[in-house]
Design an enzyme around this catalytic site. Structure first.
Site, PDB file in Angstrom:
ATOM      1  N   HIS A 339      -7.940   0.990   3.718  1.00 48.67           N
ATOM      2  CA  HIS A 339      -9.062   0.273   4.324  1.00 48.67           C
ATOM      3  C   HIS A 339      -9.828   1.233   5.252  1.00 48.67           C
ATOM      4  O   HIS A 339      -9.249   1.833   6.156  1.00 48.67           O
ATOM      5  CB  HIS A 339      -8.590  -0.958   5.092  1.00 48.67           C
ATOM      6  N   ALA A 340     -11.133   1.365   5.018  1.00 53.10           N
ATOM      7  CA  ALA A 340     -11.924   2.372   5.729  1.00 53.10           C
ATOM      8  C   ALA A 340     -11.908   2.127   7.233  1.00 53.10           C
ATOM      9  O   ALA A 340     -11.974   0.989   7.693  1.00 53.10           O
ATOM     10  CB  ALA A 340     -13.367   2.348   5.230  1.00 53.10           C
ATOM     11  N   HIS A 369     -21.599   2.887   7.445  1.00 58.57           N
ATOM     12  CA  HIS A 369     -20.962   1.976   8.403  1.00 58.57           C
ATOM     13  C   HIS A 369     -19.989   2.756   9.302  1.00 58.57           C
ATOM     14  O   HIS A 369     -20.028   2.648  10.531  1.00 58.57           O
ATOM     15  CB  HIS A 369     -20.228   0.861   7.647  1.00 58.57           C
ATOM     16  N   GLU A 370     -19.131   3.537   8.684  1.00 58.69           N
ATOM     17  CA  GLU A 370     -18.114   4.270   9.457  1.00 58.69           C
ATOM     18  C   GLU A 370     -18.761   5.293  10.379  1.00 58.69           C
ATOM     19  O   GLU A 370     -18.346   5.452  11.523  1.00 58.69           O
ATOM     20  CB  GLU A 370     -17.103   4.951   8.523  1.00 58.69           C
ATOM     21  N   HIS A 373     -19.834   3.967  13.663  1.00 58.97           N
ATOM     22  CA  HIS A 373     -18.796   3.972  14.701  1.00 58.97           C
ATOM     23  C   HIS A 373     -18.698   5.357  15.336  1.00 58.97           C
ATOM     24  O   HIS A 373     -18.629   5.504  16.550  1.00 58.97           O
ATOM     25  CB  HIS A 373     -17.418   3.632  14.100  1.00 58.97           C
ATOM     26  N   GLU A 397     -19.919  -2.712  15.078  1.00 60.77           N
ATOM     27  CA  GLU A 397     -19.940  -2.914  13.630  1.00 60.77           C
ATOM     28  C   GLU A 397     -21.354  -2.883  13.056  1.00 60.77           C
ATOM     29  O   GLU A 397     -21.535  -2.789  11.845  1.00 60.77           O
ATOM     30  CB  GLU A 397     -19.265  -4.245  13.282  1.00 60.77           C
ATOM     31  N   HIS A 497      -7.678  -7.557   7.826  1.00 56.48           N
ATOM     32  CA  HIS A 497      -7.784  -7.759   9.270  1.00 56.48           C
ATOM     33  C   HIS A 497      -6.777  -8.758   9.823  1.00 56.48           C
ATOM     34  O   HIS A 497      -6.540  -8.781  11.027  1.00 56.48           O
ATOM     35  CB  HIS A 497      -9.212  -8.179   9.616  1.00 56.48           C
ATOM     36  N   TYR A 507     -17.839  -8.888  12.830  1.00 55.49           N
ATOM     37  CA  TYR A 507     -18.623  -8.614  11.613  1.00 55.49           C
ATOM     38  C   TYR A 507     -19.691  -9.675  11.395  1.00 55.49           C
ATOM     39  O   TYR A 507     -20.761  -9.397  10.878  1.00 55.49           O
ATOM     40  CB  TYR A 507     -17.714  -8.512  10.388  1.00 55.49           C
TER      41      TYR A 507
HETATM   42  O1  X8Z Z   1     -13.557  -3.664   7.826  1.00 57.78           O
HETATM   43  C1  X8Z Z   1     -14.707  -3.301   7.661  1.00 57.78           C
HETATM   44  C2  X8Z Z   1     -15.088  -1.834   7.815  1.00 57.78           C
HETATM   45  C3  X8Z Z   1     -14.244  -1.137   8.793  1.00 57.78           C
HETATM   46  S1  X8Z Z   1     -14.538  -1.603  10.433  1.00 57.78           S
HETATM   47  C4  X8Z Z   1     -14.934  -1.141   6.492  1.00 57.78           C
HETATM   48  N1  X8Z Z   1     -15.652  -4.202   7.285  1.00 57.78           N
HETATM   49  C5  X8Z Z   1     -15.340  -5.612   7.069  1.00 57.78           C
HETATM   50  C6  X8Z Z   1     -14.470  -5.809   5.852  1.00 57.78           C
HETATM   51  O2  X8Z Z   1     -14.306  -4.873   5.066  1.00 57.78           O
HETATM   52  O3  X8Z Z   1     -13.962  -6.918   5.658  1.00 57.78           O
HETATM   53  C7  X8Z Z   1     -17.070  -3.926   7.077  1.00 57.78           C
HETATM   54  C8  X8Z Z   1     -17.678  -5.211   6.635  1.00 57.78           C
HETATM   55  C9  X8Z Z   1     -16.671  -6.286   6.889  1.00 57.78           C
HETATM   56 ZN    ZN Z   2     -16.398  -1.105  11.161  1.00 57.51          ZN
END
Ligand code: X8Z
Ligand code: ZN
Length: 598
Positions: A339-340, A369-370, A373, A397, A497, A507
């Protein structure tokens, strides 16, 4: 008089330097806070470093090492927050008052009082994240047939066979039932910690991080959702009808919720991958993934493009160590959390991302997105440690996503990825594709924490975890599980998450804020025209103003930061509505005669 003052100052300084700030002798709130910040800075970077190693090498040992480091940080933060309570009612600077308040909400987890509970909680936390990172669907006994999230997500994104989609959808969810009991215990212990800090439960602690009353914050997100709900309902109605044309009436109902496995994403959280199924006649759209492949751009190259956008705005380049220490590709020989994520290892310039990059459009956007941050971290690293955070977590975010809204056809031509005049993508196509990503996301962004808030408060008890989840999924997103679910399942655990205990409302906020930021930046750049055609690439004035907001970190209440950039002190989804106004009109036309809703 003067001499006494000097002595006092010196004494406080000595105390801060020589003893721990927990010392009951530390009776000066300013000195206490200074010492607390310096101590926490060390603990934070220890925990980050251990967390980095754990996520990059998932083993029993790294799990324990990381659990220990985060236990130390969480426990000490809690101690300091409790000790600081003794300064209530005392005179102190606004800054110190703010920092003391931030101590209570700076982490998503609070430590229970008993050391053995702290150990158990931190082991549960790092164990749950590791379970997710190791997760695989093994359809039979042959380990060679096991599939990881990347492979299963690819099926969800590309297969158009309902049976195959169902198998991948169900398959990934087999990783979660073993998490259920652990999660239940995690909730108990986490709540214990939150109560020790004076919150009703962990959800209330999370809602307290927004410079407003926790109840007011819950009402605020409802208000924002109501602003965009009509747009979501039109999109839902249109997509359901088009999916029904493709998959047939037996698979997609005419009026009820959409089966969750058909929307191109493992959690139905963004629907861009089914663009081809719902596109207007003859509108193929630009596929950035194909452009990148045609130019033989690799993972580093994709990150370089994103960096180039930020530097075109006047931001400093990424440090050399970023390139040396980041993980950009999925390693073949070990388990990693794919997960990024973006890391601020020592809060002073050791910046990294960790991402299993694939050459496609989704990952191109996620890289932006990254880096959002990363450039935020870089912009506030001069502030004192407790302020090295975003104005609120939604801001963090939103930054990279804001930049990604500027990836327009004209921008792609400017950077040489798209041949001039190669495509004549029309506005409906552009907007529909963007809506499938951004508008579709909104109810999902809202519900993950609405579920957790209820779990932490006990309104959703452990024997109704899954039922409570699907109730919200249906109510807010209008989707349904494609096969019957029960309390033997734990579907929330199949979303990163939840086992990683990362709050999610950020988000939802980001999906509102990024349109507010984009609109403000386009205006600052002097752009006139429809928002979806605006790119701020290369505009120094827009960049300067963005940087100015980021450099404030958490030092001021978020409405001030928002005002710095947008002139408004309110989060407001009007910018989302403005952006998508032409699409809303088009969707309403398309949906004429259809019965929308679910
Ligand atoms: O978790 C993330 C990022 C890392 S902060 C990749 N996002 C959420 C997800 O993947 O569920 C970005 C959009 C929503
Ligand atoms: Zn993020």
């Amino acid at each position: 008089m003067k001499r006494t003052l000097i002595l006092l100052v010196t004494a406080a300084w000595l105390l801060a330097a020589a003893c721990s700030p927990s010392s009951d002798r530390g009776n000066d709130p300013e000195a206490f806070t200074r010492a607390a910040e310096s101590e926490l800075l060390d603990l934070m970077s220890d925990a980050e470093r251990a967390g980095w190693v754990q996520a990059n090498f998932i083993t029993e040992d790294t799990e324990i090492i990381s659990a220990q480091a985060s236990r130390r940080l969480v426990a000490r933060t809690g101690e300091l927050a409790r000790q600081a309570a003794r300064f209530a009612g005392r005179e102190m600077s606004d800054d110190t008052r703010r920092k003391i308040a931030l101590l209570r909400t700076s982490l998503p987890l609070a430590a229970p009082e008993r050391p053995e509970d702290q150990v158990e909680l931190s082991r549960l936390a790092s164990g749950l994240e590791a379970m997710y990172g190791r997760g695989r669907y093994c359809p039979d006994d042959d380990p060679a047939h096991c599939k990881d999230l990347g492979e299963l997500s690819r099926v969800l994104a590309t297969s158009r066979d309902a049976g195959e989609l169902l198998d991948a959808w169900k398959g990934w969810r087999t990783i979660a039932p073993p998490m259920r009991e652990k999660y239940q215990r995690f909730v108990e212990l986490a709540n214990d910690g939150a109560r020790g800090l004076g919150f009703a439960d962990t959800g209330a602690m999370w809602r307290s991080g927004y410079d407003m009353e926790p109840d007011a914050f819950a009402a605020e997100v409802e208000r924002l959702w109501e602003q965009v709900r009509p747009l979501y309902e039109q999109l839902h109605c249109y997509v359901r009808a088009r999916l029904r044309e493709h998959y047939g009436a037996e698979v997609v109902p005419e009026t009820g919720p959409i089966p969750a496995h058909l929307l191109g994403n493992m959690w139905s959280q963004s629907w861009g991958n089914v663009y081809d199924l719902v596109a207007p006649e003859g509108e193929g759209g630009i596929d950035v993934g194909r452009l990148l492949e045609a130019k033989k751009v690799d993972a580093e190259g994709m990150v370089r493009y994103a960096e180039g956008f930020f530097t075109s705005l006047g931001f400093d380049s990424l440090p050399e160590t970023f390139w040396e220490r980041s993980l950009l590709r999925k390693p073949r020989d070990r388990d990693v959390v794919c997960h990024a994520s973006a890391w601020d290892i020592d809060l002073s310039g050791d910046l990294r991302i960790k991402m299993c990059i694939e050459i496609n459009e989704e990952d191109f956007v996620t890289i932006h997105h990254e880096l959002g941050h990363i450039f935020y971290y870089q912009s506030y690293d001069h502030l004192s440690p407790l302020y090295r955070q975003s104005a609120n977590d939604g801001f963090h975010e939103a930054v990279g996503d804001t930049i990604a809204l500027s990836i327009t056809p004209a921008y792609l031509e400017q950077i040489g990825l798209l041949e001039p005049g190669a495509t004549s993508e029309d506005d409906t196509a552009l907007l529909l594709k963007m809506a499938l990503e951004k508008v579709a996301f909104l109810p999902f962004g809202l519900l993950v924490d609405q579920w957790r808030w209820k779990v932490f408060s006990g309104e959703i008890p452990a024997d109704a975890y899954n039922a409570g989840w699907w109730e919200l999924r249906e109510k807010l997103q209008g989707i349904a599980p494609p096969v019957e679910r029960s309390e033997a399942d734990f579907d929330p655990g199949a979303k990163y998450h939840v086992p990683a205990n990362t709050p999610y409302m950020r988000y939802f906020l980001a999906h509102v804020l990024q349109f507010q930021f984009h609109k403000a930046l386009c205006e600052l750049a002097g752009y006139q025209g429809p928002l979806h055609r605006c790119s701020i690439y290369g505009n120094r004035e827009a960049g300067r103003r963005l940087h100015e907001m980021l450099a404030m970190g958490r030092s001021r209440p978020w409405p001030e930061a928002l005002e710095t950039l947008t002139g408004s002190r309110q989060m407001d989804a009007s910018a989302v509505k403005d952006y998508f106004a032409p699409l809303m009109e088009w969707l309403e036309q398309q949906n004429q005669g259809r019965s929308c809703g679910w």
